[in-house]
Structures are given as C-alpha cells and as structure tokens.
Design an enzyme around this catalytic site. Structure first.
Site, PDB file in Angstrom:
ATOM      1  N   ASP A 265       0.346   4.987   0.599  1.00 45.76           N
ATOM      2  CA  ASP A 265      -0.307   6.214   2.204  1.00 45.76           C
ATOM      3  C   ASP A 265      -0.066   5.232   3.675  1.00 45.76           C
ATOM      4  OD1 ASP A 265      -1.298   8.796   1.239  1.00 45.76           O
ATOM      5  OD2 ASP A 265      -1.640   7.210  -0.106  1.00 45.76           O
TER       6      ASP A 265
ATOM      7  N   ASP B 291      -1.701  -0.581   5.606  1.00 48.27           N
ATOM      8  CA  ASP B 291      -2.177  -0.138   7.072  1.00 48.27           C
ATOM      9  C   ASP B 291      -3.642   0.012   7.264  1.00 48.27           C
ATOM     10  OD1 ASP B 291      -1.648   2.054   5.561  1.00 48.27           O
ATOM     11  OD2 ASP B 291      -1.908   3.453   6.970  1.00 48.27           O
TER      12      ASP B 291
ATOM     13  N   ASP C 130       0.484  -0.853  -0.174  1.00 48.04           N
ATOM     14  CA  ASP C 130       0.077  -0.368  -0.010  1.00 48.04           C
ATOM     15  C   ASP C 130       0.693   0.780  -0.116  1.00 48.04           C
ATOM     16  OD1 ASP C 130      -2.751   1.513   0.675  1.00 48.04           O
ATOM     17  OD2 ASP C 130      -2.076   2.081   2.494  1.00 48.04           O
TER      18      ASP C 130
END
Length: 226
Positions: A21, A178, A19
């Site tokens: 960000d 996250d 991922d």
C-alpha cells in the site's frame, strides 16, 4: 524537487523488495470507501480523499481515528475495526491500481532476471486476494505479510526472511516503501532503502529525516539500479 539520491552511490541490486500500500499499489480509495461506509453507519460525516489518503498506509485503526477524530477514544474500537476490514475485504480491489511507473519497472526487472518481491504489514487474508487481483503483481518471487512471522515491520525479520527465500544476500537487496517503518526495517536488515515519494508519505522534511539511501519521485528512478 528533492534529489533521488542521498549519500549512496548508484548500485545495481540482485533483488528489489516493495511495500504494498502506497508503494506498489494506490489502495487509498478502496480503504477510504470502507472508512466512509463505517462513518455513515454511525451517522458521522464522511472524509475526503485528501484526508483519508494520508492515513492509508497506517492500518484500520489509524483510518478510523482520522474519521472519528476526538471521538475515537470513546468508541468500541475492536468492533469498528472489524466493520471497516469487512467492508474493505468485500471490495478490496474495486478502485486499486498500480502507481504510474510501477508496471514498467517490474517488467524491466523481470527482463533483466532481477528478482522482486513484496513485504507488507497488511495481514495475509487481505494481502493474498489483493495481490491476486492485480495482474502486474503475478510474478512476485515472494509475498510476505505482516502476520507471516511473529514480528512485522519495523522489525527486520520479515525482510531477512524475504531475502532468504529469494536466495539473495540482504546487502544486495533494495527495499522501497513509503513509511518510516519501511526505512527502519530495511536499514536494520542491512538492505539499502528507497522512499516512495509518490506514496502516502508525510511532509518532505519528515521524510528526509528518515535518511533513506534514495528518495524517488517516481518508480522509473529504479531503472538506474537495474
């Protein structure tokens, strides 16, 4: 301290997918600056880093909701989302950096000839200039955005598309993110998953309920799988 490993044995992978960000990049301050620009334009109080950081992985509307609080439902939401995105795009990498440990991990992956790529729900018109602004990301084998395909995470389709483009079997890929949607998408794609605990994760109890294969305190834990 949570264990970096839950139920899966140590495995070496043919590819790592990340991922963006909250996993590769700490983009919170640029996103928060854009949010506070909008709030000031509406004569509202700005919010602190601690507050906006928690919403930094969840998109423009989620950020604005954090800022407007219970007034958000009354706002011209589409207009404000555009205002925030425009403000962010104008200063997309002013404060953004790789999280500590990411650059050494990417360098080691490349040294071992292990492919790595990026799959983010960020739209392509923001992903492309952001990735281009960060030298450490220049060797990504593939960069797939949230609007590259008709579906985004938690759909597994973008991750399966990444694996296909990289020429790697999904079950030989590790996806690191996250957010819950990252873990859901990775599992649905038949990949192993790792939670980036250094990112914009909620409380640890909630994170553990996602049941990722690994929960990493630092990107350096990725060295165990190279």
């Amino acid at each position: 301290m949570v264990s970096s490993q839950s139920t899966s044995p140590t495995i070496e992978y043919d590819a790592f997918l990340f991922d963006l960000d909250g996993t590769l990049l700490d983009t919170a301050d640029d996103l928060g600056t854009a949010l506070n620009t909008v709030l000031r334009s509406q004569q509202l109080d700005t919010v602190s880093r601690e507050v906006y950081r928690a919403a930094a992985s969840n998109g423009a509307a989620a950020l604005l909701e954090v800022g407007f609080k219970d007034k958000w439902g009354e706002q011209p939401q589409a207009q404000l989302v555009k205002q925030l995105i425009d403000a962010y795009a104008a200063n997309i990498a002013k404060h953004t950096t790789c999280f500590a440990g990411i650059e050494p991990l990417l360098i080691e992956l490349e040294r071992k000839n292990i492919k790595w790529g990026i799959m983010t729900n960020k739209p392509g018109f923001l992903t492309a200039p952001l990735v281009a602004a960060i030298p450490a990301l220049k060797n990504a084998c593939v960069v797939i955005s949230g609007d590259t395909l008709a579906e985004a995470k938690p759909s597994p389709l973008p991750l399966l598309h990444c694996a296909k483009l990289m020429g790697v079997a999904p079950n030989r890929c590790l996806y690191i993110g996250d957010a819950l949607r990252d873990i859901q998408a990775g599992k649905a794609a038949g990949m192993h998953t790792a939670t980036a605990l250094w990112g914009y994760v909620p409380n640890l109890t909630e994170v553990l309920s996602w049941q990722a294969d690994f929960n990493w305190q630092s990107p350096i834990e990725g060295f165990n799988h190279i």
